[in-house]
Design a protein around this motif. Structure first.
Motif: not given
Length: 235
Positions: A89-97, A197-203, A208-216, A219-223
Motif C-alpha cells: 500500500k505504501a509503495a503507491r505514494t513513495a514519498g514523492d508528493g 553529505f549523503v543525508g543532507t543532499e537527500r533531504e 525539491l521533488i515535493e515542491s510545487s514550484s519545480v517543473a515536472a 523533478k524527474n532529474t532530481f528523482k
C-alpha cells in the motif's frame, strides 16, 4: 526426474499465467501472487502501483510486449486499494508528493528494487529503465557506491577511478554514461563535504521533488539523482 525445484518452477509459472492479463500481457498481482513472483530468485519484475479504479499508465502494455520474449522479466501492476500488505500500500505514494501518477519499481530477482524516476506514461523510458538496471555495468556502479562511504582514501580513489572508466566505456549507452557521471560527482562531493553529505543532499533533493514550484521535467532529474545517491551506504 521431476524434482522439487522443477515442481516449484512449474507452480510459479502457473501463478504467472493466471495473473497475466489476457489482452495486455501485464500481470495483475495481489498479496498472494506478488509474494509468489517477486523476490523468488526467478524473475525481474517491473511493477506499477495504482489505486482504486486507476488503470496502469498509458501504453503500459507496450512495455510488456517489449519483454515478451525475455523469460527473466515480468511486467505487472498492483492495485493498492485491493491489497492488505501495508508495504505494498505504501509503495503507491513513495514519498514523492505526487498523487496523480502511478509509481513504478523494478524488483530484481533477490527482491531488491529500483524506483523509476521518469514519466510513467512514456513506455520507452520504462523499457530503457529496465534494460539499464539489468546491465552488469549499472549493477557494478551500485556496488561501488555502496562500498564508497566508509572506505579509506586509497580504496575510494580506486572506486572513483573504476566508476569513471565505466562511464568512459559506455559508448552509445547514454543512460549508463549519465549515471556514471552522477556517481563520480557524488563521490567527489562526499570527499569534499564528508559522509554527512549523503543525508543532507537527500533531504535537499526530496524537498525539491515535493515542491510545487519545480517543473515536472526537473523533478524527474532530481528523482534520478536521489535514486543514485541512495546507493551510497551511510557511515
Amino acid at each position: 526426474m521431476f524434482t522439487l525445484a522443477a515442481a516449484a518452477a512449474a507452480a510459479v509459472a502457473v501463478v504467472a499465467a493466471a495473473a497475466r492479463g489476457a489482452d495486455t500481457g501485464v500481470l495483475e498481482l495481489d498479496d498472494h501472487t506478488f509474494a509468489k513472483l517477486v523476490g523468488t530468485g526467478q524473475f525481474n519484475v517491473l511493477v506499477e502501483f495504482v489505486e482504486y479504479s486507476w488503470k496502469a499508465s498509458e501504453n503500459y502494455k507496450d512495455v510488456a510486449e517489449a519483454f515478451v520474449d525475455d523469460a527473466s522479466v515480468l511486467v505487472a501492476k498492483v492495485d493498492t486499494s485491493l491489497v492488505k500488505d501495508e508495504a505494498l500500500k505504501a509503495a503507491r505514494t513513495a514519498g514523492d508528493g505526487d498523487d496523480e501518477k502511478a509509481v513504478a519499481r523494478l524488483y530484481a530477482k533477490d527482491g531488491s528494487y529500483e524506483v523509476f524516476a521518469g514519466d510513467v506514461d512514456d513506455p520507452q523510458a520504462l523499457i530503457d529503465f529496465v534494460q539499464s538496471n539489468l546491465s552488469a555495468e549499472q549493477k557494478r556502479l551500485r556496488a561501488l557506491a555502496a562500498e564508497y562511504v566508509g572506505a579509506d582514501a586509497t580504496r575510494r580513489a580506486a572506486i572513483a577511478d573504476e566508476a569513471a572508466k565505466i562511464g568512459a566505456g559506455a559508448g552509445d549507452d547514454k543512460s549508463l554514461a549519465d549515471a556514471a557521471k552522477v556517481y563520480v560527482a557524488y563521490m567527489k562531493r562526499i570527499d569534499g563535504k564528508g559522509d554527512a553529505f549523503v543525508g543532507t543532499e537527500r533531504e535537499r533533493l526530496s524537498s525539491l521533488i515535493e515542491s510545487s514550484s519545480v517543473a515536472a521535467a526537473q523533478k524527474n532529474t532530481f528523482k534520478r539523482r536521489r535514486a543514485i545517491l541512495e546507493k551510497f551506504a551511510t557511515a
